[in-house]
Design an enzyme around this catalytic site. Structure first.
Site, PDB file in Angstrom:
ATOM      1  N   CYS A 147       0.871  -1.269   0.098  1.00 17.48           N
ATOM      2  CA  CYS A 147      -0.044  -0.003  -0.070  1.00 17.48           C
ATOM      3  C   CYS A 147       0.880   1.068  -0.065  1.00 17.48           C
ATOM      4  O   CYS A 147       1.774   1.350  -0.948  1.00 17.48           O
ATOM      5  CB  CYS A 147      -0.873  -0.057   1.206  1.00 17.48           C
ATOM      6  N   HIS A 150      -7.238  -3.730  -4.404  1.00 22.71           N
ATOM      7  CA  HIS A 150      -6.346  -3.127  -3.565  1.00 22.71           C
ATOM      8  C   HIS A 150      -6.193  -3.999  -2.396  1.00 22.71           C
ATOM      9  O   HIS A 150      -7.077  -4.448  -1.396  1.00 22.71           O
ATOM     10  CB  HIS A 150      -6.603  -1.717  -3.132  1.00 22.71           C
ATOM     11  N   ASP A 188      -7.741  -2.779  -8.797  1.00 23.05           N
ATOM     12  CA  ASP A 188      -7.850  -1.880  -7.844  1.00 23.05           C
ATOM     13  C   ASP A 188      -8.188  -0.630  -7.955  1.00 23.05           C
ATOM     14  O   ASP A 188      -7.960   0.104  -9.071  1.00 23.05           O
ATOM     15  CB  ASP A 188      -6.153  -1.649  -7.550  1.00 23.05           C
TER      16      ASP A 188
END
Length: 221
Positions: free
Chosen positions: A114, A189, A161
């Protein structure tokens, strides 16, 4: 175990360390926007079980200490707010402090998830401390795609994502033809996080296998 690091500017931050003290291969593990929480400690312990010594610095300590968030919308909002308060120079200072605390003489890599995926990219482009860098779903990589990596890089993205469109991945591919990039069909994600609704075990396992093989190639096995 928890340790304390000191960055070049004198800032003291906590970090989670796992793995053998005499490891020949070592990794800085960079957190998501949720702190060095249970998931990130699990990531560290999993890598440590492969023979790495790993250190995950608490990147939010500059603005708030002991941050451990979950994955509900309020946690996401708070994590984004905290991340916005940490500038890139301080982020890299804390990464360098973690790298310096790894075993002397160990081949060093960096891996992040991330926000940490972007920081891992910066570890390749803004540092010479690492022999390899791996980023999972780093949303800020496209914006800094023209930076020049100082070591081999591997990147992982989810096909669906919502925060990293495939057009961004295409921009990275075009700017960095030497970077190894994988896209996981149907993955969103955070597909590698066992505590998220977006978790996809098969894709997480494949990305992990590729990550370990990548580090074995560049850091030794």
């Amino acid at each position: 175990m928890l340790i304390e690091l000191t960055a070049a500017d004198g800032h003291r931050l906590s970090a989670y360390r796992a793995g053998p003290a005499d490891a020949k291969r070592a990794l800085v593990v960079v957190q998501e926007i949720f702190g060095v929480n249970r998931h990130m400690r699990h990531v560290c312990d999993t890598l440590a079980a492969e023979g790495y010594q790993v250190i995950a610095p608490a990147m939010f300590d500059r603005v708030e200490r002991n941050v451990e968030l979950g994955y509900e919308p309020a946690d996401v909002a708070r994590g984004r707010d905290l991340r916005a308060k940490v500038d890139a120079a301080h982020t890299m200072a804390d990464v360098e402090a973690a790298a310096a605390a790894l075993p002397a003489g160990a081949a060093r890599g960096i891996v992040g998830y991330c926000w940490g995926g972007t920081v891992a990219w910066w570890g390749a482009t803004r540092s010479t401390s690492f022999k390899a860098a791996c980023g999972w779903y780093g949303g800020g990589i496209a914006g800094t795609r023209d930076e020049v990596p100082n070591c081999p890089v591997q990147l992982h993205f989810g096909e669906v994502d919502a925060s990293i469109p495939l057009s961004d991945v295409d921009l990275i591919r075009a700017a960095q033809p030497g970077v190894e990039i994988f896209v996981y069909k149907g993955a969103g994600h955070g597909f590698g996080c066992e505590e998220r609704g977006s978790y996809k075990p098969a894709d997480a396992d494949l990305a992990q296998a590729r990550t370990l093989a990548f580090f074995a190639r560049h850091l030794g096995s």
